[in-house]
Motif scaffolding. Sequence first.
Motif, PDB file in Angstrom:
ATOM      1  N   THR A 139      19.209  69.052 -89.220  1.00  0.00           N
ATOM      2  CA  THR A 139      20.657  68.973 -90.676  1.00  0.00           C
ATOM      3  C   THR A 139      21.350  70.593 -90.304  1.00  0.00           C
ATOM      4  OG1 THR A 139      19.795  68.902 -92.734  1.00  0.00           O
ATOM      5  CG2 THR A 139      19.834  66.987 -91.909  1.00  0.00           C
ATOM      6  N   ASP A 180      25.168  72.175 -92.606  1.00  0.00           N
ATOM      7  CA  ASP A 180      25.796  71.663 -93.546  1.00  0.00           C
ATOM      8  C   ASP A 180      27.119  72.599 -92.775  1.00  0.00           C
ATOM      9  OD1 ASP A 180      24.615  70.250 -94.805  1.00  0.00           O
ATOM     10  OD2 ASP A 180      24.105  72.081 -95.755  1.00  0.00           O
ATOM     11  N   SER A 194      35.608  74.615 -91.933  1.00  0.00           N
ATOM     12  CA  SER A 194      35.700  74.172 -90.722  1.00  0.00           C
ATOM     13  C   SER A 194      36.212  76.084 -90.483  1.00  0.00           C
ATOM     14  CB  SER A 194      36.792  73.584 -90.789  1.00  0.00           C
ATOM     15  OG  SER A 194      37.595  74.565 -92.119  1.00  0.00           O
ATOM     16  N   SER A 216      31.708  69.964 -93.477  1.00  0.00           N
ATOM     17  CA  SER A 216      30.648  68.830 -93.038  1.00  0.00           C
ATOM     18  C   SER A 216      29.473  68.590 -93.002  1.00  0.00           C
ATOM     19  CB  SER A 216      31.966  68.414 -91.353  1.00  0.00           C
ATOM     20  OG  SER A 216      30.772  67.685 -91.042  1.00  0.00           O
ATOM     21  N   HIS A 217      28.930  67.464 -93.706  1.00  0.00           N
ATOM     22  CA  HIS A 217      27.656  67.817 -93.419  1.00  0.00           C
ATOM     23  C   HIS A 217      26.928  67.044 -92.450  1.00  0.00           C
ATOM     24  CE1 HIS A 217      27.724  69.122 -97.358  1.00  0.00           C
ATOM     25  NE2 HIS A 217      28.121  68.096 -98.308  1.00  0.00           N
ATOM     26  N   MET A 218      26.620  67.621 -91.590  1.00  0.00           N
ATOM     27  CA  MET A 218      25.882  66.931 -89.946  1.00  0.00           C
ATOM     28  C   MET A 218      24.587  66.247 -90.236  1.00  0.00           C
ATOM     29  SD  MET A 218      28.860  67.365 -88.308  1.00  0.00           S
ATOM     30  CE  MET A 218      28.400  66.814 -87.777  1.00  0.00           C
ATOM     31  N   HIS A 275      21.933  65.648 -86.775  1.00  0.00           N
ATOM     32  CA  HIS A 275      22.151  66.104 -85.320  1.00  0.00           C
ATOM     33  C   HIS A 275      20.272  65.350 -84.403  1.00  0.00           C
ATOM     34  CE1 HIS A 275      25.134  69.185 -85.609  1.00  0.00           C
ATOM     35  NE2 HIS A 275      24.009  69.747 -86.691  1.00  0.00           N
ATOM     36  N   SER A 289      25.949  64.332 -82.326  1.00  0.00           N
ATOM     37  CA  SER A 289      26.244  65.287 -83.526  1.00  0.00           C
ATOM     38  C   SER A 289      26.860  63.663 -84.428  1.00  0.00           C
ATOM     39  CB  SER A 289      26.696  66.172 -83.823  1.00  0.00           C
ATOM     40  OG  SER A 289      25.988  67.352 -82.624  1.00  0.00           O
ATOM     41  N   SER A 336      28.877  62.947 -88.018  1.00  0.00           N
ATOM     42  CA  SER A 336      29.727  63.127 -89.727  1.00  0.00           C
ATOM     43  C   SER A 336      28.919  62.498 -90.520  1.00  0.00           C
ATOM     44  CB  SER A 336      31.307  63.511 -89.201  1.00  0.00           C
ATOM     45  OG  SER A 336      31.506  64.210 -90.551  1.00  0.00           O
ATOM     46  N   SER A 337      28.024  63.047 -91.040  1.00  0.00           N
ATOM     47  CA  SER A 337      27.559  61.677 -92.085  1.00  0.00           C
ATOM     48  C   SER A 337      27.982  60.865 -92.638  1.00  0.00           C
ATOM     49  CB  SER A 337      26.076  62.408 -92.233  1.00  0.00           C
ATOM     50  OG  SER A 337      26.662  63.467 -93.452  1.00  0.00           O
TER      51      SER A 337
END
Length: 787
Positions: free
Chosen positions: A36, A38, A41, A50-52, A54, A66, A68-69
């Motif tokens: 993960t 965070d 932008s 955006s808490h990603m 991968h 990836s 965008s959870s």
Amino acid sequence: MELAYVCEWEKRPKSTHCPSIPLVCSWSCRNLVAFTTDLKSDDEDDKDVSHMIHIIDTEHPWDVYSISSGHTEVISCLEWDQSGSRLLSADGNGQIKCWSMADHLVNSWESLLSSSLDGDPIVALSWLHNGVKLALHVEMVTIRQTDANADIFRHHTSRLGLVTVSLLKPGGALLTASESLCRLRGRVALADIAFTGGGNIVVAATDGSSSSPVQFYKVVVSVVSEKCRIDTELLPSLFLRCTTDPLRREKYPAVTHLKFLTRENSEQVLLCASNQSGSIVECWSLRKEGLPVNNIFQHRSPVVGEKQPTILKWRILTTTSDLERVSAVALPKLPISISNTDLKVASDTKFCPGLGLALAFHDGSIQILHRLSLQTMGVFYGSSSSSGQRPGDESAMKRQRTGGPALHFKALQFSWTSLALAGVDNHGKLHMMRVSPSMGQVLEMNTTLRHLLFLLEYCMVTGYDWWDVLLHVQPSMVHNLVEKLHEEYMRQNQALQQVSEVKAMRLCKLSTARAARACDFHAKLLLIPPWCPLTTYIDKVMINLKTEEFVLDGPPLQSLQQLIQWVGDFVLYLLANLPNQGSMVRPGFGFMRDGASLAMLREMLVMIRIWGLLKPGCLPTFTATSDNQDSMQLLFRLLTKLWLCSREDGPPQDPDECLIDECCLLPSQLLVPTMDWLPVNDGVIVKLQGKHPLRLQFGKASSLPGAGSTAPLEVFTRSPSSQKMDNLRCVHMGVCPTEESKACTRCGCVTMLRSPNKTNAMKQWEQRWIKNCLCGGLWRRIPATLS
């Protein structure tokens, strides 16, 4: 340990995660790694984060998917299920999501299920055990299996001491129940989950203060009248040893890590207490002890059969001295037996997988400690190793420490055989490291091969992917490993033999000298249908058969033409190269003495002849020098002679001179096709045979040369202008395919993503490869720029 490779972001995004909250990393049994970040932008005034999530496949680490959870808070937990095909994620707001592969592609994921605890932060998350427990006994070199609860649940603990269990029903609905761990709910800063042999859950929890007790709870789950029910029971607790030591009572005020040593063992726990500059680690064990009896009852007559009462009590096994500050902990997943006998054999043979746990420190180093004694087994000095530093270089370590803050790992995970480590550092880089099975100790070649063969067999029994085992296979080991594996699987049933052949194919591809053997294994995987012994001439065989049993309609037969053509080309190539098979270099050698496979090819020629009477257009096309040449008859006759030399009911014989002479004439009678033997694999496994680290970038495919020093055989080379093959449908897709494709993550087999066929016959053929490739690997969508 050796650094295998490092992957970096091509454009590293800004990270907004709090330094005290670690990134999360999880490694599945299919060798998929999820981690993960965070991300914020580029607009500094934009407060949205955006808490990603991968997800990468270790063989193609640059091809990152990836997500965008949709989590509204920092992701606190990631957990793969036992099959490695589903992933749970949870955040600090009580939101939980279940991710699964879309269209069975490792680089395409979707969330179909979710639940929420209305603001309760999740501190621990787990799938309940899937029903099978395996214990590796080094003493016996066997794998013992025990049964456990086979239902599929997911289970998590919140920061407010609430335990929640969700039962996933076959239809997709969820049965959910929540219960407090104890009557007096308190803050839970850290927690972990393990399972007992009876299928019950054990939860360990602490409020984060080293002066507070570490509490343990048994959680029993049942389903009554279509409702999920939870019962909890308080178990014995413990206080850290460092808090009872007058010299360290207040030295380490915070508990920073709490882990059961294995998911299947709730009787051993690892605790780490820290301050701003250092840490200490303690290992505890739950033991049954006799309860002392008061003196009043000492002189009474004992009752027949009466046993001394016992209680469960936590006892400290060992503790470390003062350490650097620990930033991450990784525990082994390999279920090695820790009986005294097994530990002694492991020590004598220097078999270390599953016996070491990893501690990452804020100075960038990693130590592997014995899981019971906490003695150092290996040391890795992080990013400094890429500049040539070797373990034990104290002066380099001092220079590193004085040069400013070092990179350190925020998350660390072992692979499922404990032969590799994945870590995410505080700058957002993903690191992969291989861990020697002997922790760098020099072994005899036979001992090394025995260790690797043991782990390969473990993967074969469990169904786990063996990519991390292949990290340690050098090209010079391939021949001996394949031969030993062959000896093992020849004693197994047919199903296990096919699994072993898949494993042998993956091994052979690591060595150019054994690549021809890999071609033979790949061809056999396409020729799976059962066979039966047939007689000499194809037309005479047809007279004695009830052909109505093999009748198919015209359209299905026409749709199978490309597969029929491949069988015909394969038989022609095999026979035309019989005179050249003086060594094992050329593909097809493995078929020359394989009576079962030759019999299967003969049966297929008979079936094709029958179908050709119904639909002449389905027959294979051969370019012959004579108009009256019956190509099918010629191939069947020569194949039968070759089969007679290797029948299972007689002694093996060398092909006679007459057969070899006839095969020498074949190229003058029929045009021998060029076979596209093996798919081209662009993964990293063959590039990791050397000792130098690789540096890769996400989104940029590796173009590094392979490890082999010799030039590849001509049959394996591909020019940029060559036709691309659909390796499962056996059709050409053109030089620049316009159809979307997918490729196997392991062998590189390529096939079209969507079926161009409408007939049921081809749909049934393609259905075999929906979830996995013929080698057992997962599929990944080929990006448009790589097609």
